[in-house]
Design a protein around this motif. Structure first.
Motif, mmCIF file in Angstrom:
data_model
loop_
_atom_site.group_PDB
_atom_site.id
_atom_site.type_symbol
_atom_site.label_atom_id
_atom_site.label_comp_id
_atom_site.label_asym_id
_atom_site.label_seq_id
_atom_site.Cartn_x
_atom_site.Cartn_y
_atom_site.Cartn_z
ATOM 1 N N LYS A 1 24.866 -41.346 3.850
ATOM 2 C CA LYS A 1 24.981 -41.386 2.397
ATOM 3 C C LYS A 1 26.350 -41.930 1.984
ATOM 4 O O LYS A 1 27.385 -41.416 2.406
ATOM 5 N N PRO A 2 26.393 -42.967 1.124
ATOM 6 C CA PRO A 2 27.681 -43.486 0.660
ATOM 7 C C PRO A 2 28.437 -42.453 -0.174
ATOM 8 O O PRO A 2 27.841 -41.637 -0.874
ATOM 9 N N LEU A 3 29.762 -42.517 -0.136
ATOM 10 C CA LEU A 3 30.622 -41.657 -0.940
ATOM 11 C C LEU A 3 30.839 -42.306 -2.310
ATOM 12 O O LEU A 3 30.611 -43.503 -2.475
ATOM 13 N N PRO A 4 31.285 -41.550 -3.302
ATOM 14 C CA PRO A 4 31.567 -42.145 -4.612
ATOM 15 C C PRO A 4 32.589 -43.279 -4.499
ATOM 16 O O PRO A 4 33.652 -43.096 -3.911
ATOM 17 N N TYR A 5 32.249 -44.451 -5.022
ATOM 18 C CA TYR A 5 33.103 -45.635 -5.057
ATOM 19 C C TYR A 5 33.437 -46.187 -3.668
ATOM 20 O O TYR A 5 34.384 -46.947 -3.499
ATOM 21 N N GLU A 6 32.642 -45.823 -2.671
ATOM 22 C CA GLU A 6 32.816 -46.386 -1.335
ATOM 23 C C GLU A 6 32.172 -47.766 -1.273
ATOM 24 O O GLU A 6 31.074 -47.981 -1.797
ATOM 25 N N ILE A 7 32.858 -48.721 -0.620
ATOM 26 C CA ILE A 7 32.288 -50.068 -0.481
ATOM 27 C C ILE A 7 31.755 -50.316 0.928
ATOM 28 O O ILE A 7 30.952 -51.229 1.123
ATOM 29 N N GLY A 8 32.210 -49.527 1.902
ATOM 30 C CA GLY A 8 31.752 -49.728 3.264
ATOM 31 C C GLY A 8 32.725 -49.132 4.267
ATOM 32 O O GLY A 8 33.665 -48.432 3.897
ATOM 33 N N LYS A 9 32.486 -49.421 5.550
ATOM 34 C CA LYS A 9 33.304 -48.848 6.609
ATOM 35 C C LYS A 9 33.680 -49.912 7.626
ATOM 36 O O LYS A 9 32.986 -50.921 7.797
ATOM 37 N N VAL A 10 34.789 -49.666 8.314
ATOM 38 C CA VAL A 10 35.213 -50.480 9.451
ATOM 39 C C VAL A 10 35.533 -49.508 10.575
ATOM 40 O O VAL A 10 36.458 -48.696 10.461
ATOM 41 N N GLU A 11 34.724 -49.560 11.634
ATOM 42 C CA GLU A 11 34.840 -48.606 12.744
ATOM 43 C C GLU A 11 34.765 -47.179 12.207
ATOM 44 O O GLU A 11 33.774 -46.822 11.561
ATOM 45 N N ASP A 12 35.800 -46.350 12.385
ATOM 46 C CA ASP A 12 35.689 -44.959 11.939
ATOM 47 C C ASP A 12 36.469 -44.695 10.645
ATOM 48 O O ASP A 12 36.918 -43.575 10.398
ATOM 49 N N VAL A 13 36.627 -45.726 9.821
ATOM 50 C CA VAL A 13 37.307 -45.585 8.522
ATOM 51 C C VAL A 13 36.345 -45.993 7.406
ATOM 52 O O VAL A 13 35.743 -47.073 7.462
ATOM 53 N N ARG A 14 36.233 -45.135 6.382
ATOM 54 C CA ARG A 14 35.413 -45.432 5.211
ATOM 55 C C ARG A 14 36.349 -45.769 4.046
ATOM 56 O O ARG A 14 37.302 -45.029 3.775
ATOM 57 N N TYR A 15 36.085 -46.885 3.363
ATOM 58 C CA TYR A 15 36.973 -47.384 2.318
ATOM 59 C C TYR A 15 36.440 -47.050 0.931
ATOM 60 O O TYR A 15 35.303 -47.385 0.584
ATOM 61 N N ILE A 16 37.303 -46.399 0.126
ATOM 62 C CA ILE A 16 36.982 -46.007 -1.242
ATOM 63 C C ILE A 16 37.986 -46.683 -2.176
ATOM 64 O O ILE A 16 39.196 -46.537 -1.996
ATOM 65 N N LEU A 17 37.484 -47.407 -3.169
ATOM 66 C CA LEU A 17 38.343 -48.199 -4.044
ATOM 67 C C LEU A 17 38.120 -47.838 -5.504
ATOM 68 O O LEU A 17 36.985 -47.702 -5.951
ATOM 69 N N THR A 18 39.213 -47.721 -6.268
ATOM 70 C CA THR A 18 39.131 -47.598 -7.722
ATOM 71 C C THR A 18 40.342 -48.295 -8.346
ATOM 72 O O THR A 18 41.394 -48.416 -7.700
ATOM 73 N N PRO A 19 40.229 -48.756 -9.601
ATOM 74 C CA PRO A 19 41.354 -49.437 -10.245
ATOM 75 C C PRO A 19 42.476 -48.505 -10.653
ATOM 76 O O PRO A 19 43.539 -48.969 -11.081
ATOM 77 N N VAL A 20 42.275 -47.195 -10.521
ATOM 78 C CA VAL A 20 43.322 -46.234 -10.879
ATOM 79 C C VAL A 20 44.458 -46.253 -9.844
ATOM 80 O O VAL A 20 45.602 -45.924 -10.158
ATOM 81 N N LEU A 21 44.152 -46.648 -8.621
ATOM 82 C CA LEU A 21 45.130 -46.608 -7.529
ATOM 83 C C LEU A 21 45.967 -47.883 -7.553
ATOM 84 O O LEU A 21 45.701 -48.845 -6.845
ATOM 85 N N GLU A 22 46.998 -47.861 -8.362
ATOM 86 C CA GLU A 22 47.714 -49.079 -8.726
ATOM 87 C C GLU A 22 48.589 -49.635 -7.607
ATOM 88 O O GLU A 22 49.027 -48.909 -6.708
ATOM 89 N N SER A 23 48.846 -50.933 -7.715
ATOM 90 C CA SER A 23 49.731 -51.628 -6.775
ATOM 91 C C SER A 23 51.179 -51.500 -7.220
ATOM 92 O O SER A 23 51.482 -50.919 -8.259
ATOM 93 N N ILE A 24 52.074 -52.091 -6.419
ATOM 94 C CA ILE A 24 53.498 -52.130 -6.747
ATOM 95 C C ILE A 24 53.835 -53.582 -7.063
ATOM 96 O O ILE A 24 53.924 -54.423 -6.172
ATOM 97 N N PRO A 25 53.990 -53.923 -8.354
ATOM 98 C CA PRO A 25 54.131 -55.329 -8.744
ATOM 99 C C PRO A 25 55.370 -56.000 -8.144
ATOM 100 O O PRO A 25 56.454 -55.409 -8.100
ATOM 101 N N ASP A 26 55.193 -57.229 -7.662
ATOM 102 C CA ASP A 26 56.301 -58.098 -7.226
ATOM 103 C C ASP A 26 57.227 -57.447 -6.209
ATOM 104 O O ASP A 26 58.419 -57.760 -6.162
#
Length: 330
Positions: A216-241
């Protein structure tokens, strides 16, 4: 104090204009679902302690026949945290409610709810980004970073987590005002901004959620690579420049690459505290028309919220941060 007045609203004047509300983004909350959540009742204290047992060392000395080994006592260590109060307030006049075409009170309540939820997410993200274990996609410092995520860097991080005996995440907090949990398929969890999606999907071995089969996929999960599941949202901001020369990577100003943290976590690596249950976030709505000595004509109303919250890293060795850039697709 800013006040929402009739003149400050954009009033549409066409008599038959369609009253279509803009679609607001649903708060995309993920970090709190995988945190060690510790509810705290009211009227107790503003400080709280997470308590954990200290692991036993290896027992490598052979036993003597007929002689029991010296007994060992359980030892615990405390991880203290102090609650802080957060909140915001919107002021509305009676003229707005009487004359404005927009449902101001309803919209203010909706936006305050979204703001409160995403405030907690932002505070948790700030805590996780403060972890001491960091890997750079390239170079030896954040200012060098201008390379996208790679499988090799993910493997370096998961090797570290496994060496430190970090356990894979096997449950998450259920979507309820009560503190229940639900089981999930075991994996390390990685959190990142949605701008990372293209580069993560390009990683060797990526499996999208639609090909999970019985998992079962997790909320906002896009997929997995080996034993890591990736969850993405726009709230988790980057560090500009904050990185190296932008090249083909996303950059706020077009000069240096924006740095995107990807935080990998194991079970019980971080935690958060709120007041228990439905009172974790307390909304306030005072409608206009409510008369008292401070507002004798009932001309002003308020919509707001407040909460007590704190978050902390419980075990630095059980989470790590990869700092990388994201490919510019423009």
């Amino acid at each position: 104090m800013s006040t929402t007045t009739y003149g400050s609203l954009s009033q549409r004047t066409l008599a038959y204009a369609s009253k279509t509300m803009l679609e607001h983004a649903e708060p995309q909350l993920v970090l709190s679902k995988f945190s060690m959540a510790k509810p705290m009742p009211k009227n107790v204290a503003e400080g709280v302690k997470f308590r954990r047992p200290i692991p036993f060392p290896h027992a490598t000395t052979p036993l003597t026949e007929g002689v029991p080994p010296t007994s060992r006592a359980l030892e615990y260590e405390d991880v203290p945290a102090t609650l802080a109060q957060y909140g915001d307030l919107v002021k509305i006049t009676d003229k707005v409610e009487d004359l404005a075409e927009d449902p101001v009170l309803k919209d203010a309540s909706m936006l305050c709810g979204e703001q409160a939820a995403e405030t907690i997410e932002a505070l948790l993200w700030g805590t996780l980004q403060g972890g001491t274990n960091v890997v750079y996609a390239n170079g030896a410092a954040r200012t060098d970073v201008n390379t996208k995520i790679s499988l090799a860097k993910q493997r370096a991080i998961t090797r570290h987590l496994k060496a430190e005996r970090a356990k894979k995440v096997t449950q998450m907090v259920s979507s309820s005002v009560k503190y229940g949990t639900e089981a999930i398929d075991a994996a390390f969890i990685a959190f990142a901004h949605t701008n990372m999606e293209n580069d993560i999907r390009d990683m060797d071995g990526f499996v999208p959620t639609e090909k999970y089969g019985s998992m079962k996929p997790l909320p906002y999960e896009i997929g997995k690579v080996e034993d890591v599941r990736y969850i993405l949202t726009p709230v988790l901001e980057s560090i500009p420049d904050a990185g190296g020369a932008a090249g083909s990577m996303i950059s706020t100003t077009g000069t240096a690459a924006d740095v995107y943290p990807v935080v990998y976590v194991g079970k019980d690596s971080y935690g958060h505290v709120t007041l228990k249950g439905a009172n974790a976030i307390k909304p306030t709505v005072i409608p206009t028309g409510q008369v008292d000595k401070t507002d004798p004509l009932g001309q002003v109303g308020y919509v707001g919220w407040k909460t007590y919250f704190t978050s902390l890293i419980l075990n630095e060795a059980w989470l790590a941060r990869l700092e990388c850039a994201a490919t510019d697709l423009a």
